[in-house]
Scaffold this active site. Sequence first.
Site, PDB file in Angstrom:
ATOM      1  N   GLY A 176      63.299 -19.430 -23.202  1.00  0.00           N
ATOM      2  CA  GLY A 176      62.685 -20.751 -23.052  1.00  0.00           C
ATOM      3  C   GLY A 176      62.651 -21.201 -21.605  1.00  0.00           C
ATOM      4  N   TYR A 177      61.721 -20.704 -20.865  1.00  0.00           N
ATOM      5  CA  TYR A 177      61.583 -21.083 -19.450  1.00  0.00           C
ATOM      6  C   TYR A 177      60.328 -21.945 -19.247  1.00  0.00           C
ATOM      7  CZ  TYR A 177      65.125 -17.633 -17.892  1.00  0.00           C
ATOM      8  OH  TYR A 177      66.261 -16.919 -17.675  1.00  0.00           O
TER       9      TYR A 177
ATOM     10  N   SER B  20      57.670 -16.261 -26.253  1.00  0.00           N
ATOM     11  CA  SER B  20      57.430 -15.069 -27.067  1.00  0.00           C
ATOM     12  C   SER B  20      58.397 -15.008 -28.237  1.00  0.00           C
ATOM     13  CB  SER B  20      57.594 -13.801 -26.225  1.00  0.00           C
ATOM     14  OG  SER B  20      56.605 -13.752 -25.237  1.00  0.00           O
TER      15      SER B  20
ATOM     16  N   GLU C 201      65.360  -8.100 -15.631  1.00  0.00           N
ATOM     17  CA  GLU C 201      64.055  -7.855 -16.221  1.00  0.00           C
ATOM     18  C   GLU C 201      63.285  -6.840 -15.377  1.00  0.00           C
ATOM     19  OE1 GLU C 201      61.749 -11.413 -16.512  1.00  0.00           O
ATOM     20  OE2 GLU C 201      60.370 -10.571 -17.988  1.00  0.00           O
TER      21      GLU C 201
HETATM   22  C1  LIG Z   1      51.928 -12.804 -23.239  1.00  0.00           C
HETATM   23  C2  LIG Z   1      52.791 -13.802 -22.545  1.00  0.00           C
HETATM   24  C3  LIG Z   1      54.119 -13.938 -22.938  1.00  0.00           C
HETATM   25  C4  LIG Z   1      54.925 -14.882 -22.326  1.00  0.00           C
HETATM   26  N1  LIG Z   1      56.221 -15.024 -22.771  1.00  0.00           N
HETATM   27  C5  LIG Z   1      57.010 -15.987 -22.229  1.00  0.00           C
HETATM   28  C6  LIG Z   1      58.322 -16.232 -22.742  1.00  0.00           C
HETATM   29  O1  LIG Z   1      58.782 -15.559 -23.665  1.00  0.00           O
HETATM   30  N2  LIG Z   1      59.054 -17.223 -22.191  1.00  0.00           N
HETATM   31  C7  LIG Z   1      58.591 -17.985 -21.161  1.00  0.00           C
HETATM   32  O2  LIG Z   1      59.313 -18.856 -20.700  1.00  0.00           O
HETATM   33  N3  LIG Z   1      57.345 -17.797 -20.645  1.00  0.00           N
HETATM   34  C8  LIG Z   1      56.539 -16.821 -21.177  1.00  0.00           C
HETATM   35  N4  LIG Z   1      55.261 -16.634 -20.683  1.00  0.00           N
HETATM   36  C9  LIG Z   1      54.764 -17.549 -19.651  1.00  0.00           C
HETATM   37  C10 LIG Z   1      54.583 -16.950 -18.275  1.00  0.00           C
HETATM   38  O3  LIG Z   1      55.801 -16.744 -17.645  1.00  0.00           O
HETATM   39  C11 LIG Z   1      53.670 -17.927 -17.480  1.00  0.00           C
HETATM   40  O4  LIG Z   1      52.432 -17.942 -18.128  1.00  0.00           O
HETATM   41  C12 LIG Z   1      53.511 -17.508 -16.040  1.00  0.00           C
HETATM   42  O5  LIG Z   1      54.701 -17.673 -15.327  1.00  0.00           O
HETATM   43  C13 LIG Z   1      52.369 -18.281 -15.357  1.00  0.00           C
HETATM   44  O6  LIG Z   1      52.506 -19.667 -15.539  1.00  0.00           O
HETATM   45  P1  LIG Z   1      51.264 -20.539 -16.050  1.00  0.00           P
HETATM   46  O7  LIG Z   1      50.773 -19.930 -17.296  1.00  0.00           O
HETATM   47  O8  LIG Z   1      51.702 -21.945 -16.086  1.00  0.00           O
HETATM   48  O9  LIG Z   1      50.154 -20.362 -14.957  1.00  0.00           O
HETATM   49  P2  LIG Z   1      50.055 -21.125 -13.539  1.00  0.00           P
HETATM   50  O10 LIG Z   1      51.374 -21.079 -12.878  1.00  0.00           O
HETATM   51  O11 LIG Z   1      49.407 -22.424 -13.717  1.00  0.00           O
HETATM   52  O12 LIG Z   1      49.085 -20.127 -12.771  1.00  0.00           O
HETATM   53  C14 LIG Z   1      47.668 -20.195 -12.896  1.00  0.00           C
HETATM   54  C15 LIG Z   1      47.058 -19.356 -11.786  1.00  0.00           C
HETATM   55  O13 LIG Z   1      47.448 -19.900 -10.521  1.00  0.00           O
HETATM   56  C16 LIG Z   1      48.043 -18.919  -9.721  1.00  0.00           C
HETATM   57  N5  LIG Z   1      49.112 -19.519  -8.908  1.00  0.00           N
HETATM   58  C17 LIG Z   1      50.078 -20.367  -9.295  1.00  0.00           C
HETATM   59  N6  LIG Z   1      50.913 -20.641  -8.277  1.00  0.00           N
HETATM   60  C18 LIG Z   1      50.458 -19.945  -7.209  1.00  0.00           C
HETATM   61  C19 LIG Z   1      50.887 -19.774  -5.862  1.00  0.00           C
HETATM   62  N7  LIG Z   1      51.993 -20.370  -5.391  1.00  0.00           N
HETATM   63  N8  LIG Z   1      50.188 -18.951  -5.063  1.00  0.00           N
HETATM   64  C20 LIG Z   1      49.066 -18.348  -5.521  1.00  0.00           C
HETATM   65  N9  LIG Z   1      48.617 -18.446  -6.773  1.00  0.00           N
HETATM   66  C21 LIG Z   1      49.312 -19.235  -7.611  1.00  0.00           C
HETATM   67  C22 LIG Z   1      48.597 -17.909 -10.702  1.00  0.00           C
HETATM   68  O14 LIG Z   1      48.694 -16.610 -10.096  1.00  0.00           O
HETATM   69  C23 LIG Z   1      47.564 -17.935 -11.801  1.00  0.00           C
HETATM   70  O15 LIG Z   1      46.526 -17.056 -11.466  1.00  0.00           O
HETATM   71  C24 LIG Z   1      54.433 -15.682 -21.282  1.00  0.00           C
HETATM   72  C25 LIG Z   1      53.091 -15.535 -20.871  1.00  0.00           C
HETATM   73  C26 LIG Z   1      52.282 -14.616 -21.510  1.00  0.00           C
HETATM   74  C27 LIG Z   1      50.863 -14.471 -21.057  1.00  0.00           C
END
Ligand SMILES: Cc1cc2nc3c(=O)[nH]c(=O)nc-3n(C[C@H](O)[C@H](O)[C@H](O)COP(=O)(O)OP(=O)(O)OC[C@H]3O[C@@H](n4cnc5c(N)ncnc54)[C@H](O)[C@@H]3O)c2cc1C
Lengths: 394, 356
Positions: free
Chosen positions: A126-127, A160, A243
């Site tokens: 849960g992050y 997930s 990880e």
């Molecule tokens: C299949 C799947 C399973 C997952 N499972 C888990 C889980 O079990 N637990 C959990 O906690 N999370 C989970 N996640 C979440 C995942 O960790 C996040 O989706 C990821 O960290 C990106 O965050 P966001 O979706 O908010 O996108 P955002 O952070 O909003 O990013 C959107 C876009 O902006 C870009 N961006 C953002 N910040 C910057 C920067 N500083 N510089 C340049 N570009 C940037 C990103 O590269 C991306 O292209 C999962 C995601 C997926 C797709």
Amino acid sequence: MDLGYSPQDRLFFDEVRAFLDGTWTGRLPKSGKPEPDFVREFRLLATERGYLYRSIPKVYGGSEQLPDPMRGRIIRDCFERARAPMEVPGAGMSMLIPTLLEHGSESQRRMFIPKTILGEYRWAQGYSEPGAGSDLASLKTSGKLDGGEWVINGQKIWTSQAYSATHMFALVRTEPNAGKHGGISYLLLELDQPGITIRTIHQITGESEFCEVFFEDARTPADWIVGARGGGWGISKTTLKHERSNIGGVRTLGLLESLWRLARSIEINGRPAAEDPVIRDRMMTLEGYVQAQLFCGYYQFARTVGGGSAGMLPLLNKLAGTRIALEVAQVAQDILGDRGMDLPVKGAAGKRNPAQWLNQVLGSLALSIAGGASNIQRNIIAERGLGLPKDEAL
Amino acid sequence: MHFDLTDEQKQFEDAVERLLTDKLSGNILTRDEAVPGLAAAMDEALKSLAVPAILVPEAESGLGMGLLTLAVAGEALGRHAAPTSAIRSAVGAWAIASYGDSTLKARWLEPLLAGDAKVGFAFSETSDHWNPDEWRASLRDSRANKRCIEGAADADLFIVGVEEGLCLVARDAAELHASEYPPLDTSRPHAGAMLEMADAKPLGGRAAAWRLYDALMILAAIDAAGAGRAALDMSVEYAKTRVQFGRPIGSFQAIKHALANMAVDIEPVRFFCWYAAHAWDVSAPEAPWSAALAKAHATDVAVKTARAAVEAHGGIGYTWEYPLHLLLKRAMHDRMVLSSPTQLRARAASLPRPLT
Ligand SMILES: Cc1cc2nc3c(=O)[nH]c(=O)nc-3n(C[C@H](O)[C@H](O)[C@H](O)COP(=O)(O)OP(=O)(O)OC[C@H]3O[C@@H](n4cnc5c(N)ncnc54)[C@H](O)[C@@H]3O)c2cc1C
């Protein structure tokens, strides 16, 4: 340079194989199905022999072996070849247990590790939150102590397997006045309770692997905090370290091999796609990247065995693997052509050629997002690997 | 299992690197007129490290250290875009030790091992045709016309590709025709030659020819890998020091991401080259596959990396005085010689792959 096994390695290899020949006769159930008893029994036997849960002390149900990457590799090779189950999959084994071993209290280790190993406790990570993805430390889900319990409010997302998990390790803001990073704690909690609602999310593949988790006065005991109050950010970094410490390479090789199988099974202009000059050239280009990554992994492994450092190379693995997987998806689409219009998306993972490919083409996109988006990987490579100036805003 | 260089190879790598840093620092190689003198000095220095003797087995008075060790030197030479004939001497000596008769060995082995004789490899006859299957010259012919022979002007002997395999032609039987233009890669001048074949000495058949060709491809691959990595390193250093808008350009995310992508491309390449050299050393069944694919991959990625490096430098990268272009041209040369990446990928696709 030596790519063979030493005589001791060879002996160990034979020993593991003999064990598998004698004990593993079953077939692995399809992923997603509950594991039958014989899988559990097999794991117990393999643990007794010192093949599984090697880094976990015996008091917590592990086999407590000295760190030995070479033996670890032989075990993995043998088990994979025999299609025998290894440790229970999931975030509990790969992320939570190493974190508890490093930062948990004695009673937390005793309470959680044995049952996690047996698959009785299944963990969700849960992050992420709706407002906190790449900028994870901006998370808002709050925890307040109230009579011996944390009371938790807020929301997690993209979690997930939350629908099938029993527990969660979560980053929660417990010190609202302590600044962005210093206000976060690492809490453990049970998912099956009145204050928690879990809703599955329909994914791009039509499947529902991740979920939204809502907290309304959810509760967890005061001592289910790992490390100190406000120390959660640092602890989550060790989780991520574990990880990422799984060196990539082998997976991309398997991916490319399945692409070759597709290319041999589908015809373009009256001959197998694998013999079409354009497709073949793109696949051989991929082959170059895969081989380079494979041997880069071998080198990192050799450095680990020798107790040395592989420098910046480990930081490159995730992005390298992602780029290969994305290009495999592109080539697969060109091999499929308009056959893709008649293939299933949902529930096709693990099916035979070519039925699994639309699912795979879409699924590869998760790699560039989950576990740190590719841009974030690039930031890490540039700042920590190449030593370019840090962006203070991040 | 231990996929790494031996301590001995690492010490050797350090020694070559120190020597090259000492002799070729700064932009000294960008002065065209200085290159021949530097090439002679490099030959002398690499002789002192016994580079020409590395590949020949000990039984034939060489060091018997294998292609991987030679590749370690080759990568360093690529990193510095160093002009030298030492690698060619090493491979030529190996070919004569492996496939020459006693007369040839008596005549050529000692001076080659000592670095006192120089070799030119005469392979290509027509544009984009390099490999042994494409050689049309024959021992039956009175003359053979070959093009793009590296180091032809200084060569004492030519190892010539013919239908039958390889043969050796002495310097006095060659009439050189220099190219109309200075070479793209000034560190590796080349010329064509009309070779009188009457006294050509056979030097192994087609299998020998392919084995030699594979070794040269692997050396071209690691040379390019070295040049590509050096181009990345230069870009990283430059990005830390060049200031625009009041801050180092390396603090801009666009530059960071460009350099990170370059790193993901080029850093793993050398390990594939190491493997290809190792597979050649142990004559693994997939050695020809990995030689062809490593050459295609390493040279493609190195050129891509070096081009991105020029862009990351801005105007200075586009000048002759700044040494970055040497690395780009080095990689381009490696990519052009010994068959194109497209041809090599097609070749590899028809060869046995490593078992996995
Ligand atoms: C299949 C799947 C399973 C997952 N499972 C888990 C889980 O079990 N637990 C959990 O906690 N999370 C989970 N996640 C979440 C995942 O960790 C996040 O989706 C990821 O960290 C990106 O965050 P966001 O979706 O908010 O996108 P955002 O952070 O909003 O990013 C959107 C876009 O902006 C870009 N961006 C953002 N910040 C910057 C920067 N500083 N510089 C340049 N570009 C940037 C990103 O590269 C991306 O292209 C999962 C995601 C997926 C797709």
